[in-house]
Enzyme design. Structure first.
Site, PDB file in Angstrom:
ATOM      1  N   HIS A 138      -5.537   4.002  -3.043  1.00 35.10           N
ATOM      2  CA  HIS A 138      -6.851   4.283  -3.630  1.00 35.10           C
ATOM      3  C   HIS A 138      -7.950   4.054  -2.583  1.00 35.10           C
ATOM      4  O   HIS A 138      -8.888   4.845  -2.470  1.00 35.10           O
ATOM      5  CB  HIS A 138      -7.130   3.342  -4.808  1.00 35.10           C
ATOM      6  CG  HIS A 138      -6.227   3.502  -5.984  1.00 35.10           C
ATOM      7  ND1 HIS A 138      -5.325   2.536  -6.370  1.00 35.10           N
ATOM      8  CD2 HIS A 138      -6.088   4.512  -6.893  1.00 35.10           C
ATOM      9  CE1 HIS A 138      -4.688   2.927  -7.448  1.00 35.10           C
ATOM     10  NE2 HIS A 138      -5.113   4.120  -7.798  1.00 35.10           N
TER      11      HIS A 138
ATOM     12  N   ASP B 227       0.126  12.619  -6.463  1.00 32.50           N
ATOM     13  CA  ASP B 227       0.226  13.293  -7.761  1.00 32.50           C
ATOM     14  C   ASP B 227       0.098  14.797  -7.521  1.00 32.50           C
ATOM     15  O   ASP B 227      -0.920  15.421  -7.846  1.00 32.50           O
ATOM     16  CB  ASP B 227      -0.858  12.760  -8.695  1.00 32.50           C
ATOM     17  CG  ASP B 227      -0.645  11.293  -9.011  1.00 32.50           C
ATOM     18  OD1 ASP B 227       0.196  10.985  -9.854  1.00 32.50           O
ATOM     19  OD2 ASP B 227      -1.288  10.436  -8.360  1.00 32.50           O
TER      20      ASP B 227
ATOM     21  N   MET C 288      -7.377   4.859 -12.290  1.00 35.14           N
ATOM     22  CA  MET C 288      -7.079   4.061 -13.482  1.00 35.14           C
ATOM     23  C   MET C 288      -7.024   2.568 -13.105  1.00 35.14           C
ATOM     24  O   MET C 288      -6.456   1.752 -13.833  1.00 35.14           O
ATOM     25  CB  MET C 288      -5.767   4.506 -14.120  1.00 35.14           C
ATOM     26  CG  MET C 288      -5.854   5.960 -14.608  1.00 35.14           C
ATOM     27  SD  MET C 288      -4.748   6.334 -15.956  1.00 35.14           S
ATOM     28  CE  MET C 288      -3.179   6.101 -15.155  1.00 35.14           C
TER      29      MET C 288
ATOM     30  N   LEU D 248       2.749   3.969  -2.396  1.00 35.02           N
ATOM     31  CA  LEU D 248       1.988   2.951  -3.127  1.00 35.02           C
ATOM     32  C   LEU D 248       1.639   3.491  -4.507  1.00 35.02           C
ATOM     33  O   LEU D 248       1.317   4.665  -4.665  1.00 35.02           O
ATOM     34  CB  LEU D 248       0.709   2.593  -2.374  1.00 35.02           C
ATOM     35  CG  LEU D 248       0.878   1.978  -0.987  1.00 35.02           C
ATOM     36  CD1 LEU D 248      -0.469   1.466  -0.481  1.00 35.02           C
ATOM     37  CD2 LEU D 248       1.897   0.849  -0.979  1.00 35.02           C
TER      38      LEU D 248
ATOM     39  N   HIS E   2      -5.003  -0.193  -4.971  1.00 33.47           N
ATOM     40  CA  HIS E   2      -4.193  -0.550  -3.799  1.00 33.47           C
ATOM     41  C   HIS E   2      -4.706   0.250  -2.600  1.00 33.47           C
ATOM     42  O   HIS E   2      -5.678   1.019  -2.720  1.00 33.47           O
ATOM     43  CB  HIS E   2      -2.702  -0.294  -4.081  1.00 33.47           C
ATOM     44  CG  HIS E   2      -2.430   1.094  -4.613  1.00 33.47           C
ATOM     45  ND1 HIS E   2      -2.629   2.233  -3.870  1.00 33.47           N
ATOM     46  CD2 HIS E   2      -1.998   1.525  -5.831  1.00 33.47           C
ATOM     47  CE1 HIS E   2      -2.304   3.296  -4.574  1.00 33.47           C
ATOM     48  NE2 HIS E   2      -1.932   2.897  -5.780  1.00 33.47           N
TER      49      HIS E   2
ATOM     50  N   ARG F 207       1.892   1.059 -10.418  1.00 33.07           N
ATOM     51  CA  ARG F 207       3.087   0.651 -11.158  1.00 33.07           C
ATOM     52  C   ARG F 207       4.014  -0.226 -10.320  1.00 33.07           C
ATOM     53  O   ARG F 207       4.866  -0.925 -10.871  1.00 33.07           O
ATOM     54  CB  ARG F 207       3.852   1.879 -11.650  1.00 33.07           C
ATOM     55  CG  ARG F 207       3.096   2.688 -12.693  1.00 33.07           C
ATOM     56  CD  ARG F 207       3.810   3.996 -12.954  1.00 33.07           C
ATOM     57  NE  ARG F 207       2.985   4.916 -13.715  1.00 33.07           N
ATOM     58  CZ  ARG F 207       2.933   4.975 -15.042  1.00 33.07           C
ATOM     59  NH1 ARG F 207       3.680   4.167 -15.738  1.00 33.07           N
ATOM     60  NH2 ARG F 207       2.153   5.843 -15.659  1.00 33.07           N
TER      61      ARG F 207
HETATM   62  P1  AMP Z   1      -4.381   6.543 -10.418  1.00 31.56           P
HETATM   63  O1  AMP Z   1      -5.191   5.307 -10.453  1.00 31.56           O
HETATM   64  O2  AMP Z   1      -2.925   6.327 -10.332  1.00 31.56           O
HETATM   65  O3  AMP Z   1      -4.791   7.526 -11.496  1.00 31.56           O
HETATM   66  O4  AMP Z   1      -4.758   7.259  -9.050  1.00 31.56           O
HETATM   67  C1  AMP Z   1      -6.082   7.582  -8.713  1.00 31.56           C
HETATM   68  C2  AMP Z   1      -6.061   8.499  -7.517  1.00 31.56           C
HETATM   69  O5  AMP Z   1      -5.443   7.823  -6.422  1.00 31.56           O
HETATM   70  C3  AMP Z   1      -5.244   9.774  -7.774  1.00 31.56           C
HETATM   71  O6  AMP Z   1      -5.909  10.880  -7.182  1.00 31.56           O
HETATM   72  C4  AMP Z   1      -3.944   9.470  -7.086  1.00 31.56           C
HETATM   73  O7  AMP Z   1      -3.264  10.623  -6.652  1.00 31.56           O
HETATM   74  C5  AMP Z   1      -4.425   8.636  -5.897  1.00 31.56           C
HETATM   75  N1  AMP Z   1      -3.325   7.824  -5.381  1.00 31.56           N
HETATM   76  C6  AMP Z   1      -2.502   6.999  -6.079  1.00 31.56           C
HETATM   77  N2  AMP Z   1      -1.559   6.468  -5.273  1.00 31.56           N
HETATM   78  C7  AMP Z   1      -1.792   6.963  -4.033  1.00 31.56           C
HETATM   79  C8  AMP Z   1      -1.165   6.797  -2.764  1.00 31.56           C
HETATM   80  N3  AMP Z   1      -0.090   6.026  -2.590  1.00 31.56           N
HETATM   81  N4  AMP Z   1      -1.674   7.477  -1.708  1.00 31.56           N
HETATM   82  C9  AMP Z   1      -2.761   8.270  -1.858  1.00 31.56           C
HETATM   83  N5  AMP Z   1      -3.402   8.470  -3.019  1.00 31.56           N
HETATM   84  C10 AMP Z   1      -2.930   7.824  -4.104  1.00 31.56           C
END
Ligand code: AMP
Length: 280
Positions: A37, A151, A30, A185, A34, A188
């Site tokens: 990702h 997640d 989304m 990380l 960081h 948010r």
């Molecule tokens: P999001 O942008 O929050 O939907 O996350 C995109 C992907 O990055 C999802 O598969 C998350 O689980 C993964 N993700 C987010 N934060 C982290 C983190 N700190 N360490 C590893 N993967 C992450």
């Protein structure tokens, strides 16, 4: 680095790459990218010829309009960050590209596993998550897709969806990336002050505390002690659960061999989640 805004233009490019036998990795995000990702993207780049990174703040997985509005959007900075990794294709669609009029995805039956933990506090969240992932997979048709264990419940439910539809996508799950002092990380975190980032460490410290406790205690006893430990901090707990990795069932009187502790809490008005596997 190419940035695609429509499904059609991305698919055209991918078709030509796939014709020459190239393998495609996929990292759905989304945005507000960081290091966490980036780890997924780098792993995907190492294991495939090309990596599609989607950046789409999916409205259907937000049950709270204010949360959706406040979600950080940093597309330009994201594109700059991704340009440091070779062979990345960015997909930054708008809503109509992901949810076209002929969209036929229907409600998915998670057999109740979308009603606990995240699902209990974010009704409809996982229906939105599997819907967007299903539609993104239909567009990208990747060989492998990369998700973060941060997640934890999302990983379990996407796995259910892949198996139900018999989709031939390899799911690769990556460890949670943390700051040096343990804060997971998250996009948010951008909304946290320095003081709140300190306060938020109570989540990680509570997970470590749970992991350190003697397994002669029952899960219910560990949960109680962990809630007490957590309450010494400044965050507002939403849930703290000890669940079996495979069934996601909360454990009560006895341990199973694969256990994960999960926490969701508010730090100010920012909702944070984290989890840790423990091996009894
Ligand atoms: P999001 O942008 O929050 O939907 O996350 C995109 C992907 O990055 C999802 O598969 C998350 O689980 C993964 N993700 C987010 N934060 C982290 C983190 N700190 N360490 C590893 N993967 C992450």
């Amino acid at each position: 680095m190419d940035v695609f805004y429509t499904a059609e233009s991305l698919q055209k490019k991918l078709e030509s790459l796939k014709l020459s036998g190239d393998r495609i990795g996929f990292v759905p995000t989304m945005g507000a990218l960081h290091e966490g990702h980036l780890k997924l993207v780098e792993k995907a780049a190492a294991e495939n010829d090309h990596v599609v990174v989607s950046i789409f703040v999916n409205p259907t997985q937000f049950n709270n309009a204010e949360d959706l509005k406040k979600y950080p959007r940093t597309l330009e900075a994201d594109i700059t960050l991704l340009s440091e990794v070779d062979n990345v294709l960015v997909f930054a669609p708008d809503k109509n590209e992901i949810y076209p009029e002929n969209d036929h995805f229907d409600h998915f039956d998670f057999r109740g596993k979308d009603k606990i933990m995240e699902g209990e506090f974010r009704p409809g969240h996982f229906q939105g998550v599997v819907h967007v992932v299903y539609n993104l997979f239909s567009i990208v048709k990747p060989d492998k897709a990369y998700f973060g264990l941060k997640d934890f419940q999302q990983v379990a439910l996407i796995r259910m969806m892949l198996s139900f539809f018999n989709l031939s996508v390899d799911m690769v799950v990556c460890e949670t990336v943390r700051t040096e002092n343990g804060l997971a990380l998250s996009s948010r975190n951008m909304r946290l002050s320095e003081k709140e980032k300190e306060d938020a460490l109570i989540i990680y410290n509570t997970l470590l505390f749970m992991r350190s406790l003697d397994r002669t205690l029952t899960p219910v006893q560990v949960k109680k002690m962990a809630e007490n430990y957590f309450s010494q901090g400044n965050l507002k707990l939403e849930y703290l659960e000890i669940v079996d990795d495979h069934t996601l069932e909360p454990l009560r009187e006895s341990w199973t061999s694969n256990v994960t502790c999960c926490i969701a809490a508010f730090c100010g008005d920012v909702r944070l989640i984290d989890n840790m596997q423990i091996r009894p």
